[in-house]
Design an enzyme around this catalytic site. Structure first.
Site, PDB file in Angstrom:
ATOM      1  N   GLU A  63       0.865  -1.188   0.000  1.00  0.00           N
ATOM      2  CA  GLU A  63       0.000   0.000   0.000  1.00  0.00           C
ATOM      3  C   GLU A  63       0.893   1.228   0.000  1.00  0.00           C
ATOM      4  O   GLU A  63       1.789   1.376   0.841  1.00  0.00           O
ATOM      5  CB  GLU A  63      -0.948   0.016   1.209  1.00  0.00           C
ATOM      6  N   GLU A  88       4.906   5.051   3.573  1.00  0.00           N
ATOM      7  CA  GLU A  88       4.338   6.327   4.029  1.00  0.00           C
ATOM      8  C   GLU A  88       5.453   7.173   4.654  1.00  0.00           C
ATOM      9  O   GLU A  88       6.022   6.802   5.674  1.00  0.00           O
ATOM     10  CB  GLU A  88       3.218   6.056   5.047  1.00  0.00           C
ATOM     11  N   ASP A 115       9.531   7.967   0.618  1.00  0.00           N
ATOM     12  CA  ASP A 115       8.850   8.077  -0.670  1.00  0.00           C
ATOM     13  C   ASP A 115       8.856   6.703  -1.360  1.00  0.00           C
ATOM     14  O   ASP A 115       9.923   6.121  -1.597  1.00  0.00           O
ATOM     15  CB  ASP A 115       9.644   9.106  -1.501  1.00  0.00           C
ATOM     16  N   ASP A 137      -2.662  11.970  -2.916  1.00  0.00           N
ATOM     17  CA  ASP A 137      -2.786  13.436  -2.996  1.00  0.00           C
ATOM     18  C   ASP A 137      -3.191  13.856  -4.418  1.00  0.00           C
ATOM     19  O   ASP A 137      -2.483  13.540  -5.366  1.00  0.00           O
ATOM     20  CB  ASP A 137      -1.454  14.099  -2.644  1.00  0.00           C
ATOM     21  N   LYS A 141      -4.460  21.700  -8.560  1.00  0.00           N
ATOM     22  CA  LYS A 141      -4.108  22.854  -9.412  1.00  0.00           C
ATOM     23  C   LYS A 141      -3.334  22.357 -10.628  1.00  0.00           C
ATOM     24  O   LYS A 141      -2.438  21.528 -10.474  1.00  0.00           O
ATOM     25  CB  LYS A 141      -3.235  23.831  -8.618  1.00  0.00           C
ATOM     26  N   ASP A 173     -11.445  10.654  -4.807  1.00  0.00           N
ATOM     27  CA  ASP A 173     -12.688  11.434  -4.883  1.00  0.00           C
ATOM     28  C   ASP A 173     -12.473  12.629  -5.812  1.00  0.00           C
ATOM     29  O   ASP A 173     -13.311  13.507  -5.880  1.00  0.00           O
ATOM     30  CB  ASP A 173     -13.094  11.944  -3.492  1.00  0.00           C
ATOM     31  N   ARG A 212      -9.289   7.013   6.016  1.00  0.00           N
ATOM     32  CA  ARG A 212      -9.645   8.273   6.673  1.00  0.00           C
ATOM     33  C   ARG A 212     -10.081   9.330   5.647  1.00  0.00           C
ATOM     34  O   ARG A 212     -11.100   9.989   5.801  1.00  0.00           O
ATOM     35  CB  ARG A 212      -8.436   8.778   7.456  1.00  0.00           C
ATOM     36  N   GLU A 214     -11.189   8.839   2.627  1.00  0.00           N
ATOM     37  CA  GLU A 214     -12.436   8.424   1.977  1.00  0.00           C
ATOM     38  C   GLU A 214     -13.634   8.768   2.871  1.00  0.00           C
ATOM     39  O   GLU A 214     -14.627   9.339   2.395  1.00  0.00           O
ATOM     40  CB  GLU A 214     -12.363   6.906   1.749  1.00  0.00           C
TER      41      GLU A 214
HETATM   42  C1  LIG Z   1      -4.376  12.225   0.837  1.00  0.00           C
HETATM   43  S1  LIG Z   1      -3.442  11.198   1.850  1.00  0.00           S
HETATM   44  C2  LIG Z   1      -4.397   9.700   1.876  1.00  0.00           C
HETATM   45  C3  LIG Z   1      -4.003   8.758   2.972  1.00  0.00           C
HETATM   46  C4  LIG Z   1      -4.787   7.452   3.024  1.00  0.00           C
HETATM   47  N1  LIG Z   1      -4.529   6.624   1.873  1.00  0.00           N
HETATM   48  C5  LIG Z   1      -6.257   7.717   3.171  1.00  0.00           C
HETATM   49  O1  LIG Z   1      -7.001   7.463   2.188  1.00  0.00           O
HETATM   50  O2  LIG Z   1      -6.689   8.154   4.234  1.00  0.00           O
HETATM   51  C6  LIG Z   1      -2.084  10.739   0.772  1.00  0.00           C
HETATM   52  C7  LIG Z   1      -0.950  10.081   1.512  1.00  0.00           C
HETATM   53  O3  LIG Z   1       0.019   9.666   0.568  1.00  0.00           O
HETATM   54  C8  LIG Z   1       1.297   9.888   1.099  1.00  0.00           C
HETATM   55  N2  LIG Z   1       2.232  10.010  -0.042  1.00  0.00           N
HETATM   56  C9  LIG Z   1       2.299  11.012  -0.941  1.00  0.00           C
HETATM   57  N3  LIG Z   1       3.273  10.778  -1.841  1.00  0.00           N
HETATM   58  C10 LIG Z   1       3.831   9.591  -1.483  1.00  0.00           C
HETATM   59  C11 LIG Z   1       4.893   8.836  -1.997  1.00  0.00           C
HETATM   60  N4  LIG Z   1       5.588   9.259  -3.068  1.00  0.00           N
HETATM   61  N5  LIG Z   1       5.216   7.681  -1.392  1.00  0.00           N
HETATM   62  C12 LIG Z   1       4.512   7.256  -0.306  1.00  0.00           C
HETATM   63  N6  LIG Z   1       3.488   7.930   0.229  1.00  0.00           N
HETATM   64  C13 LIG Z   1       3.156   9.083  -0.344  1.00  0.00           C
HETATM   65  C14 LIG Z   1       1.156  11.182   1.897  1.00  0.00           C
HETATM   66  O4  LIG Z   1       2.162  11.309   2.883  1.00  0.00           O
HETATM   67  C15 LIG Z   1      -0.229  11.013   2.489  1.00  0.00           C
HETATM   68  O5  LIG Z   1      -0.201  10.416   3.750  1.00  0.00           O
END
Ligand SMILES: C[S@@+](CC[C@H](N)C(=O)[O-])C[C@H]1O[C@@H](n2cnc3c(N)ncnc32)[C@H](O)[C@@H]1O
Length: 235
Positions: A63, A88, A115, A137, A141, A173, A212, A214
């Protein structure tokens, strides 16, 4: 991974947050004591073999961007025979997941606290049977769209590490990100969209717990889309 002007590989740029509020003492303790036992090394000089991460796992899933880990922990609990790598960079999310791992005595989770693209480069080919990217994410924009996790480079890296017919789940979403992702997968020769009917992409995957983000989106009355792709067979 990019190259600098001397053709030396450079780390991809991560635009998200790595740290939020100060962790409570028990979570700090978990970061110090439990995380090192579950950590997937982020030293990019040593290739990572999934067999070294899990003693016995029928298959290995991943994941990417698990946030606070609700979905990851639920999958790990329902599939103790599977090893799951969670990626994460956000420390507070990692600490939350560690508290669930401790509470539920989950044995089949490993954590890459960086990352995910670094791990994709480093992981043995043909080793992952399922990948989840949930509510990634959206970078809505236009000038930020290229920061989105899904692009031809990450799909190349994913195609390399995924097994034949492995499943890739992508939910969001953000309707512009859906179009963006469908376009990227459509143009990639190693993936095909798996769609069972005219509406199956409107419902959460039947075996999945809500994340969370979602839950927050649904509360705000937003629509979520749940896509599935297959890594096509190499032969
Ligand atoms: C909008 S949040 C969604 C978190 C979770 N999946 C949820 O639905 O509640 C996006 C997550 O992706 C992580 N993220 C962004 N770019 C990433 C990357 N290149 N590698 C690993 N995680 C990443 C961010 O730190 C963030 O916690």
């Amino acid at each position: 991974m990019g190259l600098n002007k001397n053709s030396i590989p450079t780390k991809p740029q991560f635009y998200g947050r790595r740290k939020g509020h100060t962790l409570r003492p028990h979570r700090q303790h978990l970061m110090k004591e439990l995380l090192p036992k579950l950590i997937v090394p982020s030293d990019t000089n040593t290739p990572t073999d999934t067999a070294d991460l899990f003693d016995q796992a029928s298959e290995v899933w991943m994941e990417i961007g698990f946030g606070a880990g609700e979905h990851l922990a639920a999958q790990a609990e329902s599939h103790p025979e599977v090893g799951i790598i969670g990626c994460e960079p956000y420390i507070n999310g990692v600490a939350t997941l560690l508290s669930v791992i401790e509470k539920k005595s989950l044995k089949n989770i490993r954590i890459f606290n960086d990352d995910a693209r670094l791990l994709l480069e480093n992981l043995a080919a043909d080793s992952i049977a399922k990948v989840f990217v949930l509510f990634s994410d959206p970078w809505p924009k236009k000038r930020h769209n290229r920061r989105r996790f899904i692009n031809s480079e990450t799909l190349n890296a994913l195609a390399r590490i995924m097994k034949d017919r492995a499943e890739f789940r992508f939910a969001t979403d953000d309707m512009s990100y859906i179009r963006w992702a469908l376009d990227a997968f459509y143009h990639h020769p190693d993936f095909k969209w798996q769609v069972a009917g005219p509406t199956d992409w409107r419902e959460r995957y039947p075996d999945a717990a809500a994340t969370r983000y979602e839950t927050k989106a649904l509360k705000q009355g937003k629509k979520c889309v749940y896509l599935k792709f297959q890594r096509v067979s190499r032969i």
